[in-house]
Write a protein that holds these residues in place. Structure first.
Motif, short mmCIF file in Angstrom:
data_model
loop_
_atom_site.label_atom_id
_atom_site.label_comp_id
_atom_site.label_asym_id
_atom_site.label_seq_id
_atom_site.Cartn_x
_atom_site.Cartn_y
_atom_site.Cartn_z
N GLN A 84 0.74 -1.22 -0.14
CA GLN A 84 0.02 -0.07 0.10
C GLN A 84 0.94 1.36 0.20
OE1 GLN A 84 -2.35 -0.64 3.49
NE2 GLN A 84 -3.97 -1.59 2.27
N TYR A 85 1.98 1.20 0.69
CA TYR A 85 2.88 2.39 0.60
C TYR A 85 3.61 2.65 -0.63
CZ TYR A 85 7.16 4.74 1.67
OH TYR A 85 8.28 5.75 1.41
N ILE A 86 4.00 1.40 -1.48
CA ILE A 86 4.42 1.67 -2.77
C ILE A 86 3.65 2.24 -3.59
CG2 ILE A 86 4.79 0.29 -4.69
CD1 ILE A 86 6.37 -1.62 -2.78
N TYR A 87 2.11 1.80 -3.40
CA TYR A 87 1.08 2.45 -4.31
C TYR A 87 0.88 3.94 -4.01
CZ TYR A 87 -0.66 -1.42 -7.16
OH TYR A 87 -1.01 -2.55 -7.76
N LYS A 92 0.79 6.09 -11.16
CA LYS A 92 -0.09 5.08 -11.55
C LYS A 92 0.42 3.87 -12.43
CE LYS A 92 -5.06 4.29 -12.84
NZ LYS A 92 -6.27 5.12 -13.14
N SER A 93 1.48 4.27 -13.34
CA SER A 93 1.82 3.38 -14.56
C SER A 93 2.80 2.83 -13.85
CB SER A 93 2.67 4.37 -15.52
OG SER A 93 3.29 5.27 -14.98
N ALA A 166 11.05 7.91 -8.44
CA ALA A 166 9.77 8.03 -9.21
C ALA A 166 9.85 7.25 -10.74
CB ALA A 166 9.52 9.52 -9.53
N PHE A 167 11.02 7.42 -11.38
CA PHE A 167 11.11 7.06 -12.73
C PHE A 167 12.38 5.95 -12.83
CE2 PHE A 167 9.94 11.53 -12.33
CZ PHE A 167 8.61 11.26 -13.16
N GLY A 168 12.07 5.23 -14.16
CA GLY A 168 13.00 4.52 -14.53
C GLY A 168 13.88 3.42 -13.89
N SER A 169 15.03 2.96 -13.87
CA SER A 169 15.95 2.12 -13.36
C SER A 169 16.18 2.33 -11.71
CB SER A 169 17.22 1.79 -13.91
OG SER A 169 18.07 3.02 -14.02
N GLU A 170 16.02 3.75 -11.42
CA GLU A 170 16.28 3.91 -10.01
C GLU A 170 15.01 3.76 -9.42
OE1 GLU A 170 16.67 6.22 -12.46
OE2 GLU A 170 19.07 6.80 -12.40
#
Length: 255
Positions: A84-87, A92-93, A166-170
Motif C-alpha cells: 500500500q505504501y508503494i502504491y 499509477k503506471s 519516481a522514474f526509470g531504473s532508479e
C-alpha cells in the motif's frame, strides 16, 4: 497521487486471496512436498549412505518448492502495508511493477534463507529421525528469541519505509532493495518461528497456522525500545476480540 481507499482495500483483498490459494496448496500437500520422508539410519548411526538416501527421498527441488509455498502463504499478509505504501508513493503506471519487484526481493531473501534452513532440517532428520527433540529445542530458542532486544530491533526496522525514486531504473532499484531489506529484517525477526513447524514429525500445518498468527500479530505492533521484554505481541488477537465486541453490541442494539 494517493490511491483511494477502494484501491487500498483491493490490495488487502488481493494479497489475502493469493495467500489463501497458497494455503490451500499447502494443506493438500501435493506429492508430500511439505513433509520430510525419513530413511532408515544404519546401525552405525548417520552415514554418507543414509544422507544420500534421505536426499534421494527428499530432492532439494521439492524441499525448496515446499519452503517457497510456505513463505508465500505465511508472509504475504505481512506485505499488505508495504505494498500500500508503494502504491501511495508511485505513479499509477508504475505501481503494479514496483509492487512486484518489492515482493520478488522480499521472497528472494527468504528463498536464500530456505537453503540453510532445509540443510538444518535434513541434518536433524538424519541424526534424529521422527523425533520431537529438534522441534522442542528450536521451540525453546524461538521463545527466548521472541523476547530478545535483537528480535525487537528487527521488528522495528521492518517498519521502515524508504524513499522511492519516481522514474526509470532508479525506481526499479529502490523497489527491489526495499523488498530485500524488508526481507532481511523479517528473516531476523522470524527465522526461529519459521523453522519450528518444519521440524515437527506431525502437526506442522496447525503449527504453521499458529506461527502465521503470531508473526502477523507482532508485525501489527508499534516499534518499541529494543530491550528484553516478556511480551507475546498478540495484537491481532486483541483486534479480533475488539471487533467481535463491536459486532455483538451492534447486533444487540439492532434487536
Amino acid at each position: 497521487m494517493k490511491p483511494s481507499k477502494w484501491i487500498r482495500y483491493s490490495i488487502s483483498i488481493t494479497i489475502l486471496a493469493v495467500s489463501a490459494v497458497f494455503w490451500i496448496i499447502l494443506l493438500f500437500d501435493p506429492g508430500g512436498i511439505m513433509t520430510v520422508k525419513h530413511c532408515h539410519v544404519t546401525l552405525k548411526g548417520p552415514s554418507r549412505a543414509s544422507l544420500q538416501m534421505i536426499l534421494q527421498m527428499n530432492p532439494i527441488s521439492d524441499l525448496m518448492i515446499g519452503w517457497t509455498l510456505m513463505v508465500l502463504a505465511m508472509m504475504l499478509p505481512k506485505l499488505i502495508a508495504p505494498v500500500q505504501y508503494i502504491y501511495e508513493c508511485s505513479f499509477k503506471s508504475r505501481r503494479f511493477w514496483s509492487a512486484l519487484l518489492f515482493i520478488f526481493g522480499y521472497t528472494a531473501v527468504w528463498i536464500v534463507m530456505g537453503f540453510f534452513i532445509n540443510a538444518v532440517i535434513v541434518g536433524l532428520n538424519l541424526l534424529l529421525p521422527n523425533s520431537y527433540i529438534p522441534a522442542i529445542g528450536i521451540g525453546i530458542i524461538a521463545v527466548i528469541w521472541q523476547f530478545s532486544p535483537i528480535k525487537q530491533k528487527c521488528l522495528n526496522r521492518g517498519h521502515d519505509h524508504v524513499t522511492l525514486a519516481a522514474f526509470g531504473s532508479e525506481a526499479d532499484r529502490d523497489a527491489l532493495m526495499f523488498g530485500i531489506m524488508h526481507g532481511i529484517w523479517c528473516v531476523g525477526a522470524g527465522w526461529a518461528l519459521m523453522l519450528f513447524p518444519m521440524l515437527l514429525p506431525s502437526g506442522h500445518n496447525l503449527a504453521m497456522l499458529a506461527v502465521t498468527f503470531i508473526m502477523i500479530s507482532e508485525h501489527m505492533e508499534h516499534p518499541r525500545l529494543p530491550v528484553w521484554r516478556f511480551s507475546f505481541r498478540l495484537k491481532l488477537l486483541r483486534v479480533i476480540f475488539a471487533q467481535a465486541r463491536i459486532n455483538l453490541k451492534t447486533t444487540l442494539n439492532i434487536n
